[in-house]
Design a protein around this motif. Structure first.
Motif, short mmCIF file in Angstrom:
data_model
loop_
_atom_site.label_atom_id
_atom_site.label_comp_id
_atom_site.label_asym_id
_atom_site.label_seq_id
_atom_site.Cartn_x
_atom_site.Cartn_y
_atom_site.Cartn_z
N GLY A 150 24.51 -7.21 11.63
CA GLY A 150 25.38 -7.05 10.48
C GLY A 150 24.96 -5.81 9.73
N TYR A 151 25.11 -5.84 8.40
CA TYR A 151 24.68 -4.71 7.60
C TYR A 151 23.16 -4.68 7.40
CZ TYR A 151 29.54 -3.94 6.11
OH TYR A 151 30.87 -3.67 6.05
N SER A 152 22.52 -5.86 7.40
CA SER A 152 21.09 -5.93 7.05
C SER A 152 20.24 -6.71 8.04
CB SER A 152 20.92 -6.55 5.65
OG SER A 152 21.56 -5.77 4.67
N LEU A 153 20.85 -7.57 8.86
CA LEU A 153 20.11 -8.40 9.81
C LEU A 153 20.66 -8.20 11.21
CD1 LEU A 153 19.86 -11.88 8.00
CD2 LEU A 153 18.22 -9.98 7.93
N CYS A 154 19.77 -8.38 12.20
CA CYS A 154 20.17 -8.42 13.61
C CYS A 154 19.69 -9.74 14.20
CB CYS A 154 19.56 -7.26 14.39
SG CYS A 154 20.12 -5.62 13.87
N LEU A 155 20.50 -10.34 15.05
CA LEU A 155 20.21 -11.64 15.67
C LEU A 155 20.38 -11.52 17.16
CD1 LEU A 155 19.79 -14.80 15.25
CD2 LEU A 155 22.30 -14.93 15.23
N LEU A 195 11.88 -19.97 33.63
CA LEU A 195 12.74 -19.23 32.74
C LEU A 195 12.40 -19.60 31.30
CD1 LEU A 195 15.10 -17.21 32.64
CD2 LEU A 195 16.66 -19.18 32.58
N HIS A 196 12.20 -18.57 30.47
CA HIS A 196 11.79 -18.78 29.09
C HIS A 196 12.74 -18.01 28.17
CE1 HIS A 196 7.94 -20.41 30.58
NE2 HIS A 196 8.10 -19.50 31.52
N SER A 197 12.96 -18.57 26.99
CA SER A 197 13.89 -17.99 26.03
C SER A 197 13.17 -17.67 24.72
CB SER A 197 15.05 -18.96 25.75
OG SER A 197 15.83 -18.52 24.65
N GLY A 198 13.52 -16.53 24.14
CA GLY A 198 13.03 -16.18 22.82
C GLY A 198 14.20 -15.77 21.95
N ARG A 199 14.36 -16.45 20.82
CA ARG A 199 15.42 -16.11 19.87
C ARG A 199 14.79 -15.44 18.65
NH1 ARG A 199 18.59 -21.95 20.60
NH2 ARG A 199 19.42 -21.45 22.68
N PHE A 200 15.50 -14.51 18.06
CA PHE A 200 14.87 -13.73 17.00
C PHE A 200 15.91 -13.24 15.99
CE2 PHE A 200 16.04 -10.92 20.47
CZ PHE A 200 16.66 -9.85 19.84
N VAL A 201 15.43 -12.94 14.81
CA VAL A 201 16.21 -12.27 13.79
C VAL A 201 15.29 -11.29 13.09
CG1 VAL A 201 15.76 -14.03 12.02
CG2 VAL A 201 17.76 -12.54 11.79
N PHE A 202 15.79 -10.12 12.75
CA PHE A 202 14.99 -9.18 12.00
C PHE A 202 15.86 -8.43 10.99
CE2 PHE A 202 15.97 -6.89 16.01
CZ PHE A 202 16.61 -5.76 15.53
N SER A 203 15.20 -7.93 9.95
CA SER A 203 15.88 -7.19 8.90
C SER A 203 15.79 -5.70 9.17
CB SER A 203 15.25 -7.52 7.54
OG SER A 203 15.73 -6.62 6.55
N THR A 204 16.91 -5.01 8.96
CA THR A 204 16.94 -3.56 9.08
C THR A 204 17.07 -2.90 7.71
OG1 THR A 204 19.37 -3.50 9.25
CG2 THR A 204 18.11 -3.82 11.30
N ASP A 205 16.98 -3.70 6.66
CA ASP A 205 17.31 -3.27 5.31
C ASP A 205 16.12 -3.46 4.38
OD1 ASP A 205 18.41 -2.76 2.84
OD2 ASP A 205 20.07 -4.16 3.04
N PRO A 206 15.59 -2.40 3.77
CA PRO A 206 14.47 -2.57 2.85
C PRO A 206 14.80 -3.44 1.65
CG PRO A 206 15.38 -0.35 2.69
CD PRO A 206 16.01 -0.99 3.89
#
Length: 214
Positions: A150-155, A195-206
């Motif tokens: 999105g504008y500030s997070l990636c999933l 088979l292994h799965s990793g889900r993640f979210v991170f911020s791109t916005d200070p």
């Protein structure tokens, strides 16, 4: 990291904030919903843990920084998918856990991020920029299953054919000449058949660089 105890799979969610230096325990997680596929259903989860380590982020290259800056909308603007993971402008531990702990909820969240990006050129630019950084940290045993910003997070989700493949990716992501990441949360599952799965979210916005718990 996924562990097993008394035949039940357990989930540890690892959270990191750039520059964080204090430890914080989040409330115990609830049992996951019954809609999850048997292969990766989590019967009971361990306590969510906030990591004290900083992310291995590096200053972006000049070109990447320009693209990222140009793509950012006005501060405090979030898209629908992002709002499902945020609380008062910070990443929410409880909301993240609710999303990644259910196949249905995670698929819906990814779909919403993708729909948001499809309607917003700025989000499309950020998705392309950060997808390049995500894929650059992959090895021969890991693949991106889904990813959108999105504008500030990636999933997103990464699957690996080795037990430590996702952990290795998470350690490598953000190193080197990549765009900045300000907060990062991950959850790992074993799907079976190596088979292994990793889900993640991170911020791109200070402006959205915090992690909050209730």
């Amino acid at each position: 990291m996924l562990t097993q105890s008394a035949g039940r799979k357990q989930l540890v969610v690892v959270l990191a904030v750039a520059g964080c230096s204090s430890k914080e325990e989040a409330p115990a997680a609830a049992a996951q919903d019954a809609t999850m596929a048997p292969a990766d259903r989590v019967e009971a989860a361990t306590r969510i843990r906030a990591a004290a380590t900083s992310l291995h982020t590096a200053p972006a290259s000049p070109g990447s920084a320009v693209i990222a800056a140009a793509a950012k909308p006005a501060e405090g603007t979030f898209l629908t998918g992002e709002r499902s993971l945020l609380s008062e402008g910070a990443m929410s531990v409880e909301r993240f856990h609710a999303v990644v702990g259910s196949n249905r909820a995670f698929a819906q969240a990814v779909s919403q991020f993708e729909q948001d990006a499809a309607r917003q050129p700025e989000a499309q630019d950020l998705t392309g920029l950060y997808r390049s950084a995500v894929t650059a940290a992959l090895d021969g045993n890991t693949d991106v299953v889904s990813f959108a910003c999105g504008y500030s997070l990636c999933l997103g989700e990464i699957r690996s054919r080795s037990e430590d493949g996702f952990s290795a990716w998470a350690r490598s992501f953000g190193k080197g000449n990549t765009p900045p990441v300000y907060a990062f949360a991950t959850a790992e599952y074993t799907l079976g058949r190596n088979l292994h799965s990793g889900r993640f979210v991170f911020s791109t916005d200070p402006a959205a660089n915090g992690i909050t718990t209730q």
